[in-house]
Design an enzyme around this catalytic site. Structure first.
Site, short mmCIF file in Angstrom:
data_model
loop_
_atom_site.label_atom_id
_atom_site.label_comp_id
_atom_site.label_asym_id
_atom_site.label_seq_id
_atom_site.Cartn_x
_atom_site.Cartn_y
_atom_site.Cartn_z
N ARG A 104 0.98 -1.54 -0.05
CA ARG A 104 0.01 -0.13 -0.12
C ARG A 104 0.76 1.48 -0.41
NH1 ARG A 104 -4.13 1.17 4.56
NH2 ARG A 104 -2.40 2.18 5.76
N THR A 108 -0.59 7.62 -0.71
CA THR A 108 -2.11 8.14 -1.59
C THR A 108 -3.10 6.95 -0.69
OG1 THR A 108 -1.45 5.55 -3.03
CG2 THR A 108 -0.77 8.61 -3.46
N ASP A 200 1.03 -1.96 12.62
CA ASP A 200 1.90 -2.08 11.26
C ASP A 200 1.76 -4.23 10.70
OD1 ASP A 200 3.23 -2.84 8.84
OD2 ASP A 200 3.03 -0.97 8.02
N ASP A 203 5.29 -4.91 9.76
CA ASP A 203 6.38 -4.27 10.50
C ASP A 203 6.47 -5.57 12.02
OD1 ASP A 203 7.85 -3.01 8.51
OD2 ASP A 203 6.35 -0.60 8.91
C1 PRP Z 1 -1.24 -4.02 5.59
C2 PRP Z 1 -2.17 -5.11 5.09
C3 PRP Z 1 -2.80 -5.36 4.17
C4 PRP Z 1 -3.19 -3.26 3.82
C5 PRP Z 1 -3.85 -3.26 3.86
O1 PRP Z 1 0.20 -4.41 4.01
O2 PRP Z 1 -1.48 -6.25 5.29
O3 PRP Z 1 -2.00 -5.99 3.27
O4 PRP Z 1 -1.78 -3.17 4.50
O5 PRP Z 1 -4.58 -1.94 3.85
P1 PRP Z 1 -5.59 -1.46 2.85
O6 PRP Z 1 -6.91 -1.98 3.09
O7 PRP Z 1 -6.36 0.01 3.49
O8 PRP Z 1 -5.02 -1.79 1.84
P2 PRP Z 1 1.23 -3.17 3.34
O9 PRP Z 1 0.87 -2.61 2.23
O10 PRP Z 1 1.36 -2.29 4.71
O11 PRP Z 1 1.96 -4.01 3.83
P3 PRP Z 1 3.17 -5.34 4.06
O12 PRP Z 1 2.04 -7.08 4.26
O13 PRP Z 1 4.28 -5.97 3.17
O14 PRP Z 1 3.90 -4.55 4.49
N1 URA Z 2 -2.04 -2.21 7.63
C1 URA Z 2 -1.49 -2.79 8.95
O1 URA Z 2 -0.87 -2.78 8.94
N2 URA Z 2 -2.75 -2.36 9.71
C2 URA Z 2 -2.98 -1.12 9.24
O2 URA Z 2 -3.76 -0.52 10.55
C3 URA Z 2 -3.88 -0.92 8.57
C4 URA Z 2 -3.21 -1.35 6.82
#
Ligand code: PRP
Ligand code: URA
Length: 209
Positions: A104, A108, A200, A203
């Site tokens: 994400r 944006t 997150d 993370d």
């Molecule tokens: C996080 C989470 C979802 C997304 C949710 O991933 O694991 O995939 O955000 O957000 P949304 O519903 O607004 O799309 P992230 O993009 O942080 O990637 P990661 O899993 O690699 O940390």
């Molecule tokens: N992705 C995450 O990992 N945590 C949130 O709260 C939203 C998006």
């Protein structure tokens, strides 16, 4: 409209509260996500179809039930979805695993697809798309778009924490998909994080940032 279920088994609720705590480190966070995923898999697989089968016990021949119909594939949305795979495999060890890479954009909040590797027969399988967080819903919607484009028809989305905004967006775009979460939280903050959420998820699972 597909199902929307909050899986509020006491063990799931207890373990989810544990990992919301910002003081919990990577090891316990990862182990607990695994445990919650196993418990959720038990609930999510409740409506798997059964068929009759003849079995011969040491005493008599009888007709009993076994799993029938579609086989399962687990589709984690990378990265954070990876944290849920092993827990589900504990209960459904023969499931295949496909991967969809999605991140994400932090400004944006739009999702970007960077990797797709799926079992060749996803059109024949019951798919469990897994990601701990359903925030705006953008990542889940794009991942499910990618699966449907390749023939998938039978999809359940499983997350730990959902925001109302994400549930609404996912139900609007993919009304046929069942959604299961361990918690429906309050809302999103201005940075697109779920309140109160757990931060997150990627993370926290991998110890990055
Ligand atoms: C996080 C989470 C979802 C997304 C949710 O991933 O694991 O995939 O955000 O957000 P949304 O519903 O607004 O799309 P992230 O993009 O942080 O990637 P990661 O899993 O690699 O940390
Ligand atoms: N992705 C995450 O990992 N945590 C949130 O709260 C939203 C998006």
């Amino acid at each position: 409209m597909g199902k929307f279920e909050v899986l509020d088994h006491p063990l799931i609720q207890h373990k989810l509260t544990l990992i919301r705590d910002k003081k919990i480190g990577t090891k316990i966070f990862r182990e607990t996500v695994n445990e919650i995923s196993t418990l959720m898999a038990y609930e999510v697989s409740r409506d798997m179809p059964l068929e009759d089968v003849t079995v011969e016990t040491p005493i008599a021949k009888t007709v009993k039930k076994q799993l029938a119909g579609k086989k399962v594939a687990i589709i984690p949305i990378l990265r954070a979805g990876l944290g849920m795979v092993d827990g589900i495999l504990e209960l459904i060890p023969a499931a295949k695993v496909g991967h969809i890479g999605m991140y994400r954009d932090e400004t944006t909040l739009m999702p970007h697809e960077y990797f797709v590797k799926l079992p060749s027969d996803i059109d024949q399988r019951q798919l469990f798309v897994v990601d701990p967080m359903l925030a705006t819903g953008g990542s889940a919607i794009m991942a499910i778009d990618a699966l449907k484009k390749r023939g998938a028809t039978n999809i359940k989305f499983v997350c730990l924490v959902a925001a109302p905004e994400g549930v609404k967006a996912l139900q609007t775009k993919h009304p046929d998909v069942d959604i299961y979460t361990a918690s429906l939280d309050e809302k999103l903050n201005e940075d697109g994080y779920i309140i109160p959420g757990l931060g997150d998820a990627g993370d926290r699972l991998f110890g990055t940032k």
